[in-house]
Design a protein around this motif. Structure first.
Motif, PDB file in Angstrom:
ATOM      1  N   THR A  98     -14.513  13.248  27.134  1.00  0.00           N
ATOM      2  CA  THR A  98     -14.509  14.211  26.038  1.00  0.00           C
ATOM      3  C   THR A  98     -13.144  14.872  25.902  1.00  0.00           C
ATOM      4  O   THR A  98     -12.580  14.952  24.808  1.00  0.00           O
ATOM      5  CB  THR A  98     -15.598  15.279  26.270  1.00  0.00           C
ATOM      6  N   THR A 127     -10.217  13.835  27.127  1.00  0.00           N
ATOM      7  CA  THR A 127      -9.168  12.871  26.799  1.00  0.00           C
ATOM      8  C   THR A 127      -9.220  12.489  25.322  1.00  0.00           C
ATOM      9  O   THR A 127      -8.194  12.414  24.642  1.00  0.00           O
ATOM     10  CB  THR A 127      -9.315  11.599  27.650  1.00  0.00           C
ATOM     11  N   ALA A 128     -10.428  12.258  24.832  1.00  0.00           N
ATOM     12  CA  ALA A 128     -10.587  11.904  23.419  1.00  0.00           C
ATOM     13  C   ALA A 128     -10.045  13.017  22.534  1.00  0.00           C
ATOM     14  O   ALA A 128      -9.302  12.764  21.583  1.00  0.00           O
ATOM     15  CB  ALA A 128     -12.058  11.651  23.102  1.00  0.00           C
ATOM     16  N   TRP A 129     -10.398  14.253  22.884  1.00  0.00           N
ATOM     17  CA  TRP A 129      -9.926  15.363  22.070  1.00  0.00           C
ATOM     18  C   TRP A 129      -8.403  15.455  22.067  1.00  0.00           C
ATOM     19  O   TRP A 129      -7.773  15.562  21.006  1.00  0.00           O
ATOM     20  CB  TRP A 129     -10.520  16.692  22.559  1.00  0.00           C
ATOM     21  N   ALA A 184      -6.119  13.177  22.852  1.00  0.00           N
ATOM     22  CA  ALA A 184      -5.500  12.021  22.197  1.00  0.00           C
ATOM     23  C   ALA A 184      -5.628  12.142  20.678  1.00  0.00           C
ATOM     24  O   ALA A 184      -4.671  11.897  19.941  1.00  0.00           O
ATOM     25  CB  ALA A 184      -6.152  10.732  22.683  1.00  0.00           C
TER      26      ALA A 184
END
Lengths: 187, 187
Positions: free
Chosen positions: A145, A147-149, A151
């Motif tokens: 969560t 890392t996705a945010w 990135a």
DNA sequence: ACCTGAACACCGTTCAAGT
DNA sequence: ACCTGAACACCGTTCAAGT
């Protein structure tokens, strides 16, 4: 009479890495890399399979760089402090070297297939903080969560997608704070 | 004796849109689009400035598509239900048409400069739900946080970055729930 | 006013010939 | 065993010449 190698994969990848930084993925041509290394383009094919292969090696290098960066940012603070520091370190990297960041975090048609091991490399320090923050049971989900945010935010920031104004430094802080609060395991 | 136009920007963009879907950004060549449209490559330059221009127009089309999609997903549920539905709709789109999704959410070297107005278009329905969820004061920050997370998650999912396994459907749910909880305004 | 063939620059890649 | 020049395929783009 064998001819001694006038270059090496290491030197080629290093040249590719530096060409990428200042010319972007589009400027990362075999011709430019060859000239940087002091050799003619066809010679590169004795050391790398093709351009896609070279790109893959360069991206793997960037992944290692990113891991160092993140590991260094996680000091002796508590989990939340470390997560914040890592998020800021990643943003610093994105601003310092946008082409490298984009090569790693956006699937350029060029990058084609990136070894998934490459992501594992960079993800290690993130998983470690995520475990401390969210508990071992949710470490993987929490790491993904966050890392996705990060990135997504940085990719969009670099792309100029956040045109509606407002303070982006503050928006980034808002996001990381919200995520930390949401993912923190019940004390 | 003026020659009647045998094609139009609209038809060219539509052809580009469909070529992108099945050949990806790299397969989106002027030659392929020209042949799809029934014309020779040089003729395209009477209707679009160059390839970058065509790509920009195609991406703008995708942005409109995305807005429709998101607006349709936001039914009459409460803010949290709508946010969830929109997130799932976006994921469906990413899976259905990965090249279109990537063209919109990752700054391919090709896309070069995307009009920021394009993002505004797609962002409208997101801002609307964000305002209901987080309150008007934090609508922009909340919308950015959610959009960044979804774009990042889906980009990484498509890139195969989530190789460590685990159920990605569940991981996506985990993320959206965490974000909704974090961004929800105090009742 | 738009379409076309021919041409150019630039790219990745192959390969036979050098050393 | 590696390097090179020549060559090929493919791309974006320009332009003079057609209608």
């Amino acid at each position: 009479m064998p001819a001694p190698s006038r270059t090496s994969v290491e030197r080629i990848v290093a040249a590719g890495r530096s060409v990428l930084s200042d010319a972007g993925m589009e400027g990362l041509t075999m011709q430019r890399v060859a000239s940087e290394v002091g050799v003619r383009p066809p010679s590169l094919y004795k050391h790398v399979a093709n351009r896609a292969d070279l790109v893959r090696l360069v991206v793997a290098d960037i992944a290692r760089e990113t891991r160092e960066l993140l590991a260094a940012a996680a000091g002796e603070g508590d989990a939340a402090d470390d997560a914040r520091a890592m998020a800021l370190a990643l943003r610093g990297f994105a601003h310092r070297d946008r082409h490298a960041f984009e090569a790693m975090f956006s699937p350029a048609a060029d990058a084609a297939t990136i070894d998934s091991a490459v992501y594992a490399t960079a993800a290690e320090p993130i998983l470690e903080v995520a475990a401390r923050l969210a508990g071992a049971d949710h470490a993987l989900d929490a790491a993904r969560t966050v890392t996705a945010w990060a990135a997504g935010f940085l990719t969009m920031e670099l792309a100029g997608a956040f045109h509606l104004g407002g303070d982006l430094d503050r928006a980034y802080d808002y996001g990381i704070d919200a995520l930390i609060a949401a993912l923190r395991k019940p004390q």
